[in-house]
Motif scaffolding. Sequence first.
Motif, PDB file in Angstrom:
ATOM      1  N   LEU A 140       2.456   1.640  -3.457  1.00  0.00           N
ATOM      2  CA  LEU A 140       1.465   2.058  -4.452  1.00  0.00           C
ATOM      3  C   LEU A 140       1.107   3.524  -4.276  1.00  0.00           C
TER       4      LEU A 140
ATOM      5  N   THR B  76       0.835  -1.204   0.000  1.00  0.00           N
ATOM      6  CA  THR B  76       0.000   0.000   0.000  1.00  0.00           C
ATOM      7  C   THR B  76       0.866   1.249   0.000  1.00  0.00           C
TER       8      THR B  76
ATOM      9  N   ARG C 246      -8.402  12.876  -1.562  1.00  0.00           N
ATOM     10  CA  ARG C 246      -8.703  11.449  -1.434  1.00  0.00           C
ATOM     11  C   ARG C 246      -9.165  11.071  -0.030  1.00  0.00           C
TER      12      ARG C 246
ATOM     13  N   LYS D  99     -10.238   4.717  -6.276  1.00  0.00           N
ATOM     14  CA  LYS D  99     -10.968   5.765  -7.013  1.00  0.00           C
ATOM     15  C   LYS D  99     -10.105   6.402  -8.095  1.00  0.00           C
TER      16      LYS D  99
ATOM     17  N   ALA E 217      -6.337   1.420   0.645  1.00  0.00           N
ATOM     18  CA  ALA E 217      -6.577   0.641  -0.567  1.00  0.00           C
ATOM     19  C   ALA E 217      -7.886   1.096  -1.213  1.00  0.00           C
ATOM     20  N   ARG E 218      -8.888   1.346  -0.388  1.00  0.00           N
ATOM     21  CA  ARG E 218     -10.179   1.800  -0.896  1.00  0.00           C
ATOM     22  C   ARG E 218     -10.051   3.186  -1.526  1.00  0.00           C
ATOM     23  N   VAL E 219      -9.319   4.065  -0.846  1.00  0.00           N
ATOM     24  CA  VAL E 219      -9.133   5.432  -1.337  1.00  0.00           C
ATOM     25  C   VAL E 219      -8.401   5.440  -2.689  1.00  0.00           C
ATOM     26  N   LEU E 220      -7.437   4.518  -2.841  1.00  0.00           N
ATOM     27  CA  LEU E 220      -6.619   4.507  -4.060  1.00  0.00           C
ATOM     28  C   LEU E 220      -7.340   3.875  -5.235  1.00  0.00           C
TER      29      LEU E 220
ATOM     30  N   ARG F 109       1.802   6.638  -6.871  1.00  0.00           N
ATOM     31  CA  ARG F 109       0.709   7.483  -7.372  1.00  0.00           C
ATOM     32  C   ARG F 109       1.005   8.955  -7.137  1.00  0.00           C
TER      33      ARG F 109
ATOM     34  N   LEU G 126     -13.858  10.284   3.685  1.00  0.00           N
ATOM     35  CA  LEU G 126     -13.787   9.332   4.794  1.00  0.00           C
ATOM     36  C   LEU G 126     -14.579   9.817   6.007  1.00  0.00           C
TER      37      LEU G 126
END
Lengths: 142, 142
Positions: free
Chosen positions: A21, A18, A117, B142, B137-140, A25, A121
């Motif tokens: 990644l 994570t 991002r 999108k 992981a969820r945020v990325l 990004r 949340l």
Amino acid sequence: MPYSNDALLQLASDVRMTSQLLSRRIRFESASEVAPHQFSVLVKVWKQPRTPGELAELERVSPPSMTRTVNCLVDAGYLTRQADPSDGRQRVLTLTDAGAALVEKTIHDRDDWMLRRLEGLTDAERADLARAVEILARVLEK
Amino acid sequence: MPYSNDALLQLASDVRMTSQLLSRRIRFESASEVAPHQFSVLVKVWKQPRTPGELAELERVSPPSMTRTVNCLVDAGYLTRQADPSDGRQRVLTLTDAGAALVEKTIHDRDDWMLRRLEGLTDAERADLARAVEILARVLEK
DNA sequence: TATTGTTATACTCTATAACTATA
DNA sequence: TATAGTTATAGAGTATAACAATA
């Protein structure tokens, strides 16, 4: 329920992937005007003035490579060289106004990208992230 | 207590910086036998066979650059080229046994490095990290 | 004619070795 | 003599432009 070895390895792998990644990004989606290795040098000097030798060690490149990178940044108007009065061999590098502006703009852009991002949340999720950041910062100090 | 805009920006900055710092440490402290950009290609092909064009797009480099990188990896015995029966222009790349072994060893080393840093944490802290990974992981996605 | 991939060429980043200036 | 930094030179990665093969 305590963590098994397998579960901890899985967590380690998830954290690593994570992080890599996300980092990738950030690098791709808000690129600076200078190359990544050049920007990394600007950030180091932004935190505190540095000599070429210190920068070479911090960036894990050879002194000649750092000389070249620094030359580019000086030519581009982002860095200035100054003689060290206490040791004539050393040359201290500091940011110009343009250099500081570039660093601060890029950092702002990246933080803003990350901010957008996190906006969706819940407060509980944000608190989870805050705790994780604190834990990882502690882990990385060792 | 709900998050203010300032607090959320601070969180975004903390998440970004921690991720980039961790990513950098992983890259430096468990380097692969091949250069980072080459290793990145091996991981992509390890996940699934790819054509040079796909790899160039995934890695954000030009097709000629990818040709060169692939040539190096073929010469080093990590990749093999195969003709695509359905389209004679394309050439599908797959990992050799040595390539797969290199990818798996490097991933294992990096996960192991991360694992050792998580060993001293409490179960509660590990659970925090697990939740954070899931959130990011969820945020990325999108 | 469009697409996939490679070759040709030039520029940049990197490293090792040699050199200059200072301690 | 040792250290900080630069210059010399060579090797590798990258890009654009031109080319070959296939659709």
